[in-house]
Design an enzyme around this catalytic site. Structure first.
Site, short mmCIF file in Angstrom:
data_model
loop_
_atom_site.label_atom_id
_atom_site.label_comp_id
_atom_site.label_asym_id
_atom_site.label_seq_id
_atom_site.Cartn_x
_atom_site.Cartn_y
_atom_site.Cartn_z
N LYS A 49 0.82 -1.23 0.00
CA LYS A 49 0.00 0.00 0.00
C LYS A 49 0.84 1.27 0.00
O LYS A 49 0.36 2.34 -0.38
CB LYS A 49 -0.95 0.01 1.20
CG LYS A 49 -1.79 -1.25 1.36
CD LYS A 49 -2.56 -1.63 0.11
CE LYS A 49 -3.39 -2.88 0.36
NZ LYS A 49 -4.06 -3.36 -0.85
N TYR A 263 -12.77 -14.35 3.35
CA TYR A 263 -11.69 -13.38 3.51
C TYR A 263 -11.15 -13.40 4.94
O TYR A 263 -11.92 -13.33 5.91
CB TYR A 263 -12.21 -11.98 3.18
CG TYR A 263 -11.20 -10.89 3.41
CD1 TYR A 263 -10.34 -10.48 2.40
CD2 TYR A 263 -11.09 -10.27 4.65
CE1 TYR A 263 -9.40 -9.49 2.61
CE2 TYR A 263 -10.16 -9.27 4.87
CZ TYR A 263 -9.32 -8.88 3.85
OH TYR A 263 -8.38 -7.90 4.07
N TYR A 289 -3.28 -12.26 2.77
CA TYR A 289 -2.99 -12.03 1.36
C TYR A 289 -1.84 -12.88 0.84
O TYR A 289 -2.06 -13.85 0.10
CB TYR A 289 -2.69 -10.54 1.11
CG TYR A 289 -3.87 -9.65 1.34
CD1 TYR A 289 -4.84 -9.49 0.36
CD2 TYR A 289 -4.02 -8.97 2.54
CE1 TYR A 289 -5.94 -8.67 0.56
CE2 TYR A 289 -5.12 -8.15 2.76
CZ TYR A 289 -6.07 -7.99 1.77
OH TYR A 289 -7.16 -7.19 1.98
#
Length: 333
Positions: A49, A263, A289
C-alpha cells in the site's frame, strides 16, 4: 510512459529487491522462483500500500487535507500504512475497521495491525460485517467537515486510479530490474483483493508492452467478480494516465480457488505456505494475502501449471504484522 507528471510524495524505499528463491525452487522441483520484496517498502514495516499512498497522500496534501479517512478489515495492512503515512505528513487519521471474520480472539481484534494503527496515532472505529464502508466513510467525512476539518477519503486498499499508479510504477520498476540482469520473466504472481495492485500491474504491463503473464490469486471475491473489478479499474487507470487503449479482458486472470471459507479466514494451504517460506527462505508472509497467494502458487506448481524452465516472480505484498493476530492458526503452544 512517464509518471512524473502525477503528484507523488516519497514515503517508501524503492526499488524493492528482486531476489531468487533457490531453496524453494529446489523443494518444489521448479519452476525458477523469484520474489519481488514489496514487504521492504519501509513504511511501518512495509507493504504494497505504500506505493499507492505515495500518489494518494500527494493528492491529499494538494487538497490541503488535515485528516485522512480510510477503511479495511480488522487486520488491514492498508489501514496501518495509511496511519503511518498520515503521521509522517502531520495529518490526523480516522480508520474504520469492518468485522469480516466474526473472530473475537483478542489477538485478532486488538493486536497486530490494530495495535500499530493506534501506535501511529490513528483513531479507530469499528463497523459490523456487511456494512457499506464507502458510505460510512462519506458520513464520517461530512461530520468532520461540519466540525471545520478538511478530510480526504481514501478507498479501501487505496484502490482507485490514483492509487493504482503505484503499481503501474512497480511494473516499470520490475521490468527494468529484470532487464538489468538479463532475466526473462514468464509469470508474475500475487495475491489480489481490493483490485488496485493487480489493476495497476495490468495497466503498467500494458503501457510497457510487456509479455509477462500476470496471475492474481484471489483472497476474497469469486473469480468473475474479481476479474471484472480488476479490469474496470485497469481501464480507468489507463484513462487516468491519458493512454488510448484497447485493453483485452482476457489479460486479467484471477484464480480464486484458494480463498477458503472467506476473507481473512485461515486455510491449511495458507498455513503450509507461511511455514514453508519461513523455513526455506527466511521470509515472513501474512495470513490474509501473501500467505494465500503463495498457497495458490505452490499448489499450481504441484499441478504442473508452469514449465520447469519458467521464471516465476511472486510479488510479496507485505503484512507479516498480521501474523500476531492469528497465533491459533499455527497451533504453537
Amino acid at each position: 510512459m512517464d509518471l512524473s507528471c502525477f503528484p507523488r510524495i516519497c514515503l517508501g524505499h524503492f526499488p524493492t529487491p528482486l531476489e531468487p528463491m533457490a531453496k524453494l525452487t529446489a523443494l518444489l522441483g521448479g519452476p525458477r522462483l523469484w520474489i519481488k520484496r514489496d514487504d521492504c517498502t519501509g513504511l511501518a514495516s512495509g507493504g504494497n500500500k505504500t506505493r499507492k499512498l505515495e500518489f494518494l497522500m500527494a493528492e491529499a496534501v494538494a487538497a490541503h487535507a488535515d485528516i485522512v479517512i480510510t477503511q479495511g478489515a480488522t487486520q488491514s495492512n492498508h489501514a496501518r500504512q495509511t496511519a503511518a503515512a498520515a503521521a509522517k505528513l502531520g495529518m490526523k487519521c480516522l480508520i474504520l475497521l469492518e468485522d469480516r471474520t466474526g473472530s473475537t480472539d483478542p489477538n485478532y481484534v486488538d493486536n497486530g495491525n490494530v495495535m500499530l494503527n493506534r501506535l501511529h496515532g490513528a483513531t479507530v472505529e469499528r463497523r459490523a460485517g456487511g456494512t457499506n464502508m464507502q458510505q460510512e466513510m462519506e458520513i464520517a467525512a461530512e461530520r468532520l467537515r461540519s466540525e471545520g476539518a478538511r478530510p480526504y477519503v481514501i478507498p479501501g486498499g487505496g484502490s482507485n486510479p490514483v492509487g493504482a499508479l503505484g503499481y503501474v510504477n512497480a511494473a516499470f520498476e520490475l521490468i527494468e530490474q529484470a532487464a538489468s540482469r538479463g532475466l526473462k520473466i514468464d509469470y508474475l504472481v500475487h495475491a489480489t483483493g481490493s483490485a488496485g495492485t493487480q489493476a495497476g500491474l495490468v495497466a503498467g504491463l500494458y503501457a510497457a508492452n510487456s509479455d509477462i503473464r500476470l496471475l492474481g490469486i484471489g483472497t476474497r471475491a469469486p473469480k468473475e467478480k474479481q476479474e471484472q473489478m480488476v479490469y474496470d479499474l485497469a481501464c480507468r487507470t489507463l484513462d487516468h494516465m491519458g493512454m488510448q487503449h484497447k485493453l483485452a479482458p482476457e489479460v486479467v486472470v484471477a484464480n480464486c480457488d484458494y480463498v477458503g471459507s472467506g476473507y481473512g479466514i485461515p486455510t491449511s494451504g495458507m498455513v503450509e505456505a507461511v511455514q514453508m517460506l519461513a523455513r526455506t527462505e527466511g521470509l515472513l508472509l501474512d495470513p490474509v494475502y501473501s500467505g494465500k497467494g503463495m498457497a495458490g502458487l505452490v499448489d499450481l506448481i504441484r499441478k504442473g501449471y508452469f514449465k520447469p524452465t519458467d521464471n516465476v516472480v511472486f510479488l510479496h505484498t507485505g503484512g507479516s504484522v498480521a501474523l500476531f493476530g492469528y497465533p491459533a492458526a499455527f497451533e504453537y503452544e
